[in-house]
Each structure stands twice: as C-alpha cells, then as structure tokens.
Design an enzyme around this catalytic site. Structure first.
Site, PDB file in Angstrom:
ATOM      1  N   LYS A 106     -29.460  -0.672   2.908  1.00 44.78           N
ATOM      2  CA  LYS A 106     -29.409  -1.149   1.514  1.00 44.78           C
ATOM      3  C   LYS A 106     -28.025  -1.680   1.132  1.00 44.78           C
ATOM      4  O   LYS A 106     -27.932  -2.637   0.355  1.00 44.78           O
ATOM      5  CB  LYS A 106     -29.874  -0.044   0.558  1.00 44.78           C
ATOM      6  CG  LYS A 106     -31.363   0.302   0.703  1.00 44.78           C
ATOM      7  CD  LYS A 106     -32.258  -0.901   0.378  1.00 44.78           C
ATOM      8  CE  LYS A 106     -33.744  -0.540   0.402  1.00 44.78           C
ATOM      9  NZ  LYS A 106     -34.626  -1.673   0.067  1.00 44.78           N
ATOM     10  N   TYR A 151     -30.695   4.615   5.778  1.00 46.27           N
ATOM     11  CA  TYR A 151     -31.154   3.937   4.559  1.00 46.27           C
ATOM     12  C   TYR A 151     -29.979   3.298   3.830  1.00 46.27           C
ATOM     13  O   TYR A 151     -30.056   2.141   3.405  1.00 46.27           O
ATOM     14  CB  TYR A 151     -31.876   4.949   3.654  1.00 46.27           C
ATOM     15  CG  TYR A 151     -32.624   4.307   2.495  1.00 46.27           C
ATOM     16  CD1 TYR A 151     -33.697   3.450   2.725  1.00 46.27           C
ATOM     17  CD2 TYR A 151     -32.262   4.560   1.170  1.00 46.27           C
ATOM     18  CE1 TYR A 151     -34.389   2.860   1.663  1.00 46.27           C
ATOM     19  CE2 TYR A 151     -32.937   3.989   0.112  1.00 46.27           C
ATOM     20  CZ  TYR A 151     -34.006   3.136   0.359  1.00 46.27           C
ATOM     21  OH  TYR A 151     -34.683   2.555  -0.695  1.00 46.27           O
TER      22      TYR A 151
HETATM   23  N1  LIG Z   1     -39.259   4.235  -4.961  1.00 40.70           N
HETATM   24  C1  LIG Z   1     -37.963   4.286  -5.185  1.00 40.70           C
HETATM   25  O1  LIG Z   1     -37.442   5.257  -5.792  1.00 40.70           O
HETATM   26  C2  LIG Z   1     -37.087   3.122  -4.762  1.00 40.70           C
HETATM   27  C3  LIG Z   1     -35.789   3.059  -5.304  1.00 40.70           C
HETATM   28  C4  LIG Z   1     -34.968   1.999  -4.938  1.00 40.70           C
HETATM   29  C5  LIG Z   1     -35.422   1.014  -4.085  1.00 40.70           C
HETATM   30  N2  LIG Z   1     -36.685   1.103  -3.556  1.00 40.70           N
HETATM   31  C6  LIG Z   1     -37.108   0.015  -2.664  1.00 40.70           C
HETATM   32  O2  LIG Z   1     -38.236  -0.603  -3.228  1.00 40.70           O
HETATM   33  C7  LIG Z   1     -38.975  -1.281  -2.200  1.00 40.70           C
HETATM   34  C8  LIG Z   1     -40.452  -0.944  -2.364  1.00 40.70           C
HETATM   35  O3  LIG Z   1     -40.640   0.448  -2.112  1.00 40.70           O
HETATM   36  P1  LIG Z   1     -41.636   1.361  -2.959  1.00 40.70           P
HETATM   37  O4  LIG Z   1     -40.826   2.410  -3.594  1.00 40.70           O
HETATM   38  O5  LIG Z   1     -42.539   0.531  -3.799  1.00 40.70           O
HETATM   39  O6  LIG Z   1     -42.434   2.067  -1.756  1.00 40.70           O
HETATM   40  P2  LIG Z   1     -43.988   2.051  -1.366  1.00 40.70           P
HETATM   41  O7  LIG Z   1     -44.813   2.469  -2.548  1.00 40.70           O
HETATM   42  O8  LIG Z   1     -44.071   2.849  -0.118  1.00 40.70           O
HETATM   43  O9  LIG Z   1     -44.288   0.510  -1.046  1.00 40.70           O
HETATM   44  C9  LIG Z   1     -43.696  -0.131   0.060  1.00 40.70           C
HETATM   45  C10 LIG Z   1     -44.292  -1.517   0.230  1.00 40.70           C
HETATM   46  O10 LIG Z   1     -43.627  -2.153   1.332  1.00 40.70           O
HETATM   47  C11 LIG Z   1     -44.611  -2.644   2.232  1.00 40.70           C
HETATM   48  N3  LIG Z   1     -44.084  -2.702   3.594  1.00 40.70           N
HETATM   49  C12 LIG Z   1     -43.479  -1.715   4.320  1.00 40.70           C
HETATM   50  N4  LIG Z   1     -43.131  -2.175   5.538  1.00 40.70           N
HETATM   51  C13 LIG Z   1     -43.514  -3.484   5.582  1.00 40.70           C
HETATM   52  C14 LIG Z   1     -43.420  -4.517   6.561  1.00 40.70           C
HETATM   53  N5  LIG Z   1     -42.852  -4.297   7.763  1.00 40.70           N
HETATM   54  N6  LIG Z   1     -43.917  -5.747   6.266  1.00 40.70           N
HETATM   55  C15 LIG Z   1     -44.489  -5.983   5.064  1.00 40.70           C
HETATM   56  N7  LIG Z   1     -44.610  -5.055   4.091  1.00 40.70           N
HETATM   57  C16 LIG Z   1     -44.129  -3.818   4.357  1.00 40.70           C
HETATM   58  C17 LIG Z   1     -45.802  -1.706   2.084  1.00 40.70           C
HETATM   59  O11 LIG Z   1     -46.982  -2.399   2.448  1.00 40.70           O
HETATM   60  P3  LIG Z   1     -47.998  -1.884   3.611  1.00 40.70           P
HETATM   61  O12 LIG Z   1     -47.757  -0.401   3.797  1.00 40.70           O
HETATM   62  O13 LIG Z   1     -49.330  -2.212   3.031  1.00 40.70           O
HETATM   63  O14 LIG Z   1     -47.621  -2.700   4.799  1.00 40.70           O
HETATM   64  C18 LIG Z   1     -45.782  -1.469   0.567  1.00 40.70           C
HETATM   65  O15 LIG Z   1     -46.450  -2.499  -0.112  1.00 40.70           O
HETATM   66  C19 LIG Z   1     -38.355  -0.824  -0.883  1.00 40.70           C
HETATM   67  O16 LIG Z   1     -37.487  -1.829  -0.407  1.00 40.70           O
HETATM   68  C20 LIG Z   1     -37.556   0.416  -1.274  1.00 40.70           C
HETATM   69  O17 LIG Z   1     -36.479   0.649  -0.399  1.00 40.70           O
HETATM   70  C21 LIG Z   1     -37.509   2.136  -3.880  1.00 40.70           C
END
Ligand SMILES: NC(=O)c1ccc[n+]([C@@H]2O[C@H](COP(=O)([O-])OP(=O)(O)OC[C@H]3O[C@@H](n4cnc5c(N)ncnc54)[C@H](OP(=O)(O)O)[C@@H]3O)[C@@H](O)[C@H]2O)c1
Length: 234
Positions: free
Chosen positions: A156, A152
């Site tokens: 990132k 990860y």
């Molecule tokens: N949550 C945290 O604490 C956090 C902190 C820092 C950064 N982030 C980043 O924020 C971003 C969003 O994550 P989240 O926390 O919102 O997680 P999440 O609730 O699991 O949502 C992830 C989203 O990404 C989509 N996705 C995954 N693989 C994909 C692919 N191959 N093609 C198209 N869409 C895809 C999923 O859509 P489907 O499953 O419908 O395909 C879903 O809409 C990520 O890049 C993550 O690394 C998260």
C-alpha cells in the site's frame, strides 16, 4: 459541477465490499459501470444485485496483464469509451515478517501493487482520449505501518507512491489521478463477515459518495491523496 451522467467507469474487484459499494453509488448517479473479479459467476451475481442494465460483468484477474487488456477491449466494444477507472482489487494477509510466507507476500504484491499498474497500463490510452479519471484504493496502511503489516504496508505504500507519481505524469494529458486511503471499512477483507458490530466503520457507500464528489468536482481542482478514517474508533 461536472455532469457525470453516461460516463463509463471500470471498477476492478467489484464483486463485494468497497468496489461493490462504489459501483452502487455510480449506478445511482447514471454512470455505466463495469465490474470485474476473478470468477465470472461471482461477478454476474454482483451485477444482478446492482439490478441495472447499465452494468457489464467481466472476468479479469488483475495479476494477469492480458486479462486487463481484454477487459478494456470488452468495455470499449460494449460502451464505446472509458472515462473512469477505480483500481480497487486487493487483499490483505497479516503475519510477523519472520513468519510471512512467500505465497502471501506474492499474493499482496502481485494483486495490490502490480495489479494497480496492470490496470493503469491497460486503460491509460483510453483515459487520454476521454481526459478521464484514475482512482486507486490504497489504505491508511499506505502511510501508517504496524506489526504484522510488512507485506500489506509494502504493497500500500507502493500504491500511494505509484499513484502520486502517475498523477504528475498524466496531468499533462488532463487525466486526473487520486489515491483514496481508507481506514476500517465494512467489507469481506481478510475473511471478515460483515455484521451488526460494523456500524462504527466507514461503509462502502460512503466511499462511493466520495468518488461521486470527486468526479463532479471543478476540473481545475484535484484532491490527489485522501486519508479517510472512521470518526470514532470502536
Ligand atoms: N476493508 C478495509 O478496511 C479496507 C481499508 C483500506 C483499504 N482497503 C482496500 O480496499 C480494496 C477492496 O477491499 P475490500 O475491503 O472491499 O475487500 P473485499 O470485500 O474482500 O473485496 C475485495 C475485492 O477485490 C477482488 N479481488 C481480489 N483479488 C483480485 C484479483 N486478483 N483480480 C481481480 N479482483 C480481485 C475481489 O473479487 P473476487 O474475490 O470476486 O475475485 C473483491 O471484489 C483493497 O485494495 C483493500 O486493500 C480495504
């Protein structure tokens, strides 16, 4: 302050979590929003929840460059232009490096890093035309490394470097690029189920508000890399 009404935004991974929260904020601010995900039923469900005629649902897997090219064709056919891109789709798999599977490594690099490039490559000519804005959702894991984070962290750190270098290339076309690096956000990340104990975290709508603030900012000003964390730990 910039008028952002009727601009067109594409959010990759808008079915839930951060992408969905950003979509909500943009819709509330009069922006036409396109959301995507791997499965069209899930994207349509999210569109219904957003409850606006100004939302387009698209199936696109960011690991597949052709999907992203087709997504942009659909966006331009439906809304005529593309002003804002939020490269958000991503996932995390955590294990000590000696135990990490090839499958989990490839899933993270292909989605979090190569996917962000696919989205850029498919959208950049449209962004040149609109003098648009490209925002990637990286993570504090793009600057702080931790045990079990090798895959990860690698993805990132890559997104942060990619977006900052792209910013230097694309400002020559009046395209802005920002990478947002959040700490803990309430979402479905890593199989989490949002619950009442998540109140201390950043909420997806908080990041939505941040995106709106960036879009409205004076064109001469560019916060290019933003670290954002919960005010207090749990
Ligand atoms: N949550 C945290 O604490 C956090 C902190 C820092 C950064 N982030 C980043 O924020 C971003 C969003 O994550 P989240 O926390 O919102 O997680 P999440 O609730 O699991 O949502 C992830 C989203 O990404 C989509 N996705 C995954 N693989 C994909 C692919 N191959 N093609 C198209 N869409 C895809 C999923 O859509 P489907 O499953 O419908 O395909 C879903 O809409 C990520 O890049 C993550 O690394 C998260």
């Amino acid at each position: 302050m910039q008028n952002i009404e009727n601009k067109v935004a594409y959010i990759t991974g808008g079915t839930k979590g951060i992408g969905f929260g950003i979509a909500k904020s943009l819709v509330e601010n009069g922006i036409k929003v396109v959301i995507s995900g791997r499965n069209i039923e899930d994207v349509e469900k999210a569109k219904a929840e957003l409850g606006s005629e100004n939302v387009l649902a698209i199936q696109s897997d960011v690991r597949n460059f052709d999907d992203e090219v087709k997504a942009v064709e659909q966006i331009v056919a439906s809304f005529g232009q593309l002003d804002i891109v939020i490269a958000n789709a991503g996932l995390g798999k955590f294990a000590p490096v000696d135990k990490m599977s090839l499958e989990d490594w490839n899933a993270m690099i292909d989605t979090n890093l190569t996917g962000v490039f696919h989205t850029m490559k498919a959208t950049v000519e449209q962004l040149k035309q609109t003098k648009g804005y490209y925002i990637s959702i990286a993570s504090l894991a793009g600057t702080n490394f931790f045990p079990q984070g090798a895959g990860y962290n690698a993805s990132k750190f890559g997104v942060v470097g990619f977006t900052q270098a792209a910013m230097l290339d694309l400002r020559n076309y009046d395209i802005k690029c920002t990478t947002i690096m959040p700490g803990s956000v309430t979402s479905h990340f890593n199989e989490h189920v949002p619950n009442e104990e998540d109140g201390w975290k950043i909420q997806p709508e908080d990041l939505g508000q941040m995106v709106v603030d960036l879009l409205k900012m004076n064109p001469n000003v560019l916060p290019s890399k933003i670290e954002v964390r919960p005010t207090k730990t749990k």
